[in-house]
Design a protein around this motif. Structure first.
Motif, PDB file in Angstrom:
ATOM      1  N   ALA A  30       0.922  -1.102   0.008  1.00 52.28           N
ATOM      2  CA  ALA A  30       0.018   0.031  -0.266  1.00 52.28           C
ATOM      3  C   ALA A  30       0.758   1.252   0.063  1.00 52.28           C
ATOM      4  N   ILE A  31       2.066   1.300   0.905  1.00 53.33           N
ATOM      5  CA  ILE A  31       2.673   2.564   1.005  1.00 53.33           C
ATOM      6  C   ILE A  31       3.520   2.739  -0.394  1.00 53.33           C
ATOM      7  N   LYS A  32       4.071   1.592  -0.929  1.00 49.56           N
ATOM      8  CA  LYS A  32       5.060   1.699  -2.278  1.00 49.56           C
ATOM      9  C   LYS A  32       3.910   2.051  -3.357  1.00 49.56           C
ATOM     10  N   ALA A  33       2.613   1.868  -3.225  1.00 51.36           N
ATOM     11  CA  ALA A  33       1.736   2.238  -4.215  1.00 51.36           C
ATOM     12  C   ALA A  33       1.469   3.555  -4.513  1.00 51.36           C
ATOM     13  N   MET A  34       2.013   4.515  -3.826  1.00 54.43           N
ATOM     14  CA  MET A  34       1.857   5.988  -3.774  1.00 54.43           C
ATOM     15  C   MET A  34       3.026   6.371  -4.671  1.00 54.43           C
ATOM     16  N   CYS A  35       4.075   5.354  -4.894  1.00 57.91           N
ATOM     17  CA  CYS A  35       5.161   6.089  -5.814  1.00 57.91           C
ATOM     18  C   CYS A  35       4.443   5.937  -7.229  1.00 57.91           C
ATOM     19  N   GLY A  36       5.170   6.612  -8.302  1.00 59.77           N
ATOM     20  CA  GLY A  36       4.694   6.847  -9.601  1.00 59.77           C
ATOM     21  C   GLY A  36       4.559   8.353 -10.132  1.00 59.77           C
ATOM     22  N   CYS A  37       3.973   8.396 -11.286  1.00 60.03           N
ATOM     23  CA  CYS A  37       3.575   9.720 -11.734  1.00 60.03           C
ATOM     24  C   CYS A  37       2.143  10.040 -11.631  1.00 60.03           C
ATOM     25  N   TYR A  38       1.767  11.128 -11.139  1.00 58.45           N
ATOM     26  CA  TYR A  38       0.278  11.338 -10.947  1.00 58.45           C
ATOM     27  C   TYR A  38      -0.062  12.928 -11.341  1.00 58.45           C
ATOM     28  N   GLU A  39      -1.175  12.767 -12.021  1.00 61.60           N
ATOM     29  CA  GLU A  39      -1.894  14.230 -12.022  1.00 61.60           C
ATOM     30  C   GLU A  39      -2.719  14.477 -10.395  1.00 61.60           C
ATOM     31  N   VAL A 154      -4.917  -0.113   7.508  1.00 56.53           N
ATOM     32  CA  VAL A 154      -6.219  -0.661   7.697  1.00 56.53           C
ATOM     33  C   VAL A 154      -6.396  -1.539   6.425  1.00 56.53           C
ATOM     34  N   HIS A 155      -6.631  -2.544   6.113  1.00 60.23           N
ATOM     35  CA  HIS A 155      -7.210  -3.310   4.969  1.00 60.23           C
ATOM     36  C   HIS A 155      -8.388  -4.068   5.153  1.00 60.23           C
ATOM     37  N   VAL A 156      -9.749  -3.507   4.773  1.00 60.94           N
ATOM     38  CA  VAL A 156     -10.630  -3.909   5.274  1.00 60.94           C
ATOM     39  C   VAL A 156     -11.802  -3.645   4.040  1.00 60.94           C
ATOM     40  N   ASP A 157     -12.753  -4.645   3.817  1.00 63.95           N
ATOM     41  CA  ASP A 157     -13.917  -4.271   2.809  1.00 63.95           C
ATOM     42  C   ASP A 157     -12.995  -3.675   1.466  1.00 63.95           C
ATOM     43  N   GLY A 158     -12.084  -4.309   1.076  1.00 66.88           N
ATOM     44  CA  GLY A 158     -11.526  -3.469  -0.236  1.00 66.88           C
ATOM     45  C   GLY A 158     -11.007  -2.172   0.123  1.00 66.88           C
ATOM     46  N   LYS A 159     -10.704  -1.720   1.218  1.00 63.85           N
ATOM     47  CA  LYS A 159     -10.166  -0.374   1.479  1.00 63.85           C
ATOM     48  C   LYS A 159      -8.678  -0.561   2.075  1.00 63.85           C
ATOM     49  N   HIS A 160      -7.997   0.599   1.647  1.00 63.36           N
ATOM     50  CA  HIS A 160      -6.624   0.509   2.263  1.00 63.36           C
ATOM     51  C   HIS A 160      -6.056   1.629   2.764  1.00 63.36           C
ATOM     52  N   TYR A 161      -6.118   2.013   4.037  1.00 64.26           N
ATOM     53  CA  TYR A 161      -5.804   3.325   4.329  1.00 64.26           C
ATOM     54  C   TYR A 161      -5.088   3.258   5.623  1.00 64.26           C
ATOM     55  N   TRP A 162      -4.462   4.409   6.032  1.00 64.68           N
ATOM     56  CA  TRP A 162      -3.622   4.897   7.196  1.00 64.68           C
ATOM     57  C   TRP A 162      -4.266   6.182   7.681  1.00 64.68           C
ATOM     58  N   ASN A 188      -4.364  13.304   9.213  1.00 63.52           N
ATOM     59  CA  ASN A 188      -4.065  13.057   7.812  1.00 63.52           C
ATOM     60  C   ASN A 188      -4.542  11.569   7.348  1.00 63.52           C
ATOM     61  N   ARG A 189      -5.212  11.230   6.472  1.00 61.66           N
ATOM     62  CA  ARG A 189      -5.557  10.039   5.746  1.00 61.66           C
ATOM     63  C   ARG A 189      -5.326   9.728   4.449  1.00 61.66           C
ATOM     64  N   HIS A 190      -4.563   8.683   4.453  1.00 68.07           N
ATOM     65  CA  HIS A 190      -3.829   8.281   2.988  1.00 68.07           C
ATOM     66  C   HIS A 190      -4.590   7.075   2.840  1.00 68.07           C
ATOM     67  N   GLU A 191      -5.237   7.012   1.485  1.00 69.72           N
ATOM     68  CA  GLU A 191      -6.238   5.858   1.231  1.00 69.72           C
ATOM     69  C   GLU A 191      -5.672   5.510  -0.331  1.00 69.72           C
ATOM     70  N   ILE A 192      -5.588   4.092  -0.591  1.00 69.84           N
ATOM     71  CA  ILE A 192      -5.043   3.895  -1.928  1.00 69.84           C
ATOM     72  C   ILE A 192      -6.300   3.122  -2.447  1.00 69.84           C
ATOM     73  N   ILE A 193      -6.502   3.799  -3.707  1.00 74.09           N
ATOM     74  CA  ILE A 193      -7.803   3.425  -4.558  1.00 74.09           C
ATOM     75  C   ILE A 193      -7.574   2.971  -5.987  1.00 74.09           C
ATOM     76  N   ASN A 223      -6.806  16.003  -1.378  1.00 67.94           N
ATOM     77  CA  ASN A 223      -5.915  15.799  -2.564  1.00 67.94           C
ATOM     78  C   ASN A 223      -5.796  14.649  -3.225  1.00 67.94           C
ATOM     79  N   VAL A 224      -6.071  14.742  -4.678  1.00 67.81           N
ATOM     80  CA  VAL A 224      -6.320  13.349  -5.300  1.00 67.81           C
ATOM     81  C   VAL A 224      -5.220  13.231  -6.170  1.00 67.81           C
ATOM     82  N   TYR A 225      -4.498  12.021  -6.191  1.00 63.21           N
ATOM     83  CA  TYR A 225      -3.563  11.567  -6.923  1.00 63.21           C
ATOM     84  C   TYR A 225      -3.987  10.389  -7.800  1.00 63.21           C
ATOM     85  N   LYS A 226      -4.081  11.078  -9.324  1.00 66.24           N
ATOM     86  CA  LYS A 226      -4.315  10.111 -10.167  1.00 66.24           C
ATOM     87  C   LYS A 226      -3.328   9.643 -11.095  1.00 66.24           C
TER      88      LYS A 226
END
Length: 301
Positions: A30-39, A154-162, A188-193, A223-226
């Motif tokens: 989940a943490i490393k999923a925040m890496c990469g290129c984002y609009e 937290v990884h529950v109901d298909g959600k992944h957040y801190w 602060n809430r970081h959620e992977i979508i 703040n939305v990272y696409k």
């Protein structure tokens, strides 16, 4: 029969350890999923005002957009570090802004918690408090500290957040505009979508002085990272390839300061100049011999 309790204990412990390791791998993913290129879309709105000052003026609602590369800097057993690089200007002539950095540390017991007025309190946590947790440490553009907190992914109901609540200095967008509060209480809430990740914020604007603690206003940040193709962030990748050695030296000096494990108070300016303006000089501050005494000059003894 006398061995059955021992066998049961062994199997239970083994199962617990395996589950803990699997959970940790989920967290790392989940943490490393925040890496990469984002609009990125940056959105902030003041929601509630509590100030008794009749002249109080709310901050303007902010909507902004940007292209950001999140570079994996370190990926070790219990630490993941990521540098944010903002790409501004035209596609033909991009300009790279070294943005914030976030470090994630597993079951970390050492935190520098923001107090007020450029002061951070060193806090030693009990190992039992941080069992299974990750601390997020956020740094300024010059790699000086901003805020730190620890919580469980937290990884529950298909959600992944801190999610964590901690105090922080004023954000840059407010720091140059306001002087009527001096601490930001940040949730602060970081959620992977599926399309990237969301940095949600519920912030409090606080006056904190000796004998005074006043809530001035509240603010919502969204703040939305696409995720987009990495090729859109080539300019940032090339910048980091050239600059990474310098910033490794900067991080090493700050790490040596943090390792002192005592409260930290920083000068806002030295010779009427903030730290990042020194470090962003392209001609100077490329070696440890130049960098170390500069950073040290901002640390109050």
């Amino acid at each position: 029969m006398k061995y059955l309790p021992l066998v049961f204990f062994f199997l239970t412990t083994l199962s617990f350890n395996v589950n803990a390791q699997n959970k940790k791998k989920q967290d790392e993913k989940a943490i490393k999923a925040m890496c990469g290129c984002y609009e990125v879309s940056f959105n902030f709105a003041e929601t509630f005002q509590y100030s008794e000052d009749s002249t109080y003026v709310a901050s303007k609602t902010k909507h902004d957009k940007g292209l950001e590369w999140v570079q994996l800097v370190e990926d070790s057993a219990d630490k993941i570090s990521m540098q944010h690089l903002l790409i501004v200007g035209s596609k033909e002539h991009p300009y790279i802004v070294k943005h914030w950095r976030q470090d994630w540390e597993y079951e970390n017991t050492d935190l520098y918690e923001y107090f007020r007025n450029n002061e951070w309190k060193y806090t030693k946590l009990d190992k039992r408090q941080v069992k299974g947790q990750w601390s997020q440490k956020v740094f300024q553009v010059d790699d000086s500290p901003r805020y730190e907190g620890t919580a469980t992914w937290v990884h529950v109901d298909g959600k992944h957040y801190w999610e964590n609540t901690t105090n922080a200095p004023l954000p840059r967008r407010e720091y140059t505009q306001r002087s009527d509060y001096n601490v930001t209480g940040r949730t602060n809430r970081h959620e992977i979508i599926a399309t990237g990740w969301i940095h949600d914020q519920d912030n409090q604007k606080i006056i904190s002085e000796e004998g005074v603690y006043e809530l001035v206003a509240e603010e919502k940040g969204h703040n939305v990272y696409k995720k987009v193709d990495d090729s859109k962030c080539i300019a940032a990748q090339e910048y980091w390839a050239k600059e990474k050695d310098k910033w490794a030296l900067v991080r090493a000096k700050w790490n040596a300061i943090f390792a002192r494990n005592k409260d930290l108070v920083l000068e806002e300016k030295v010779d009427n100049k903030v730290l990042f303006k020194y470090l962003f000089d392209k001609e100077k501050y490329k070696t440890a011999e130049e960098i170390n005494p500069l950073i040290e000059s901002f640390v109050k003894q």
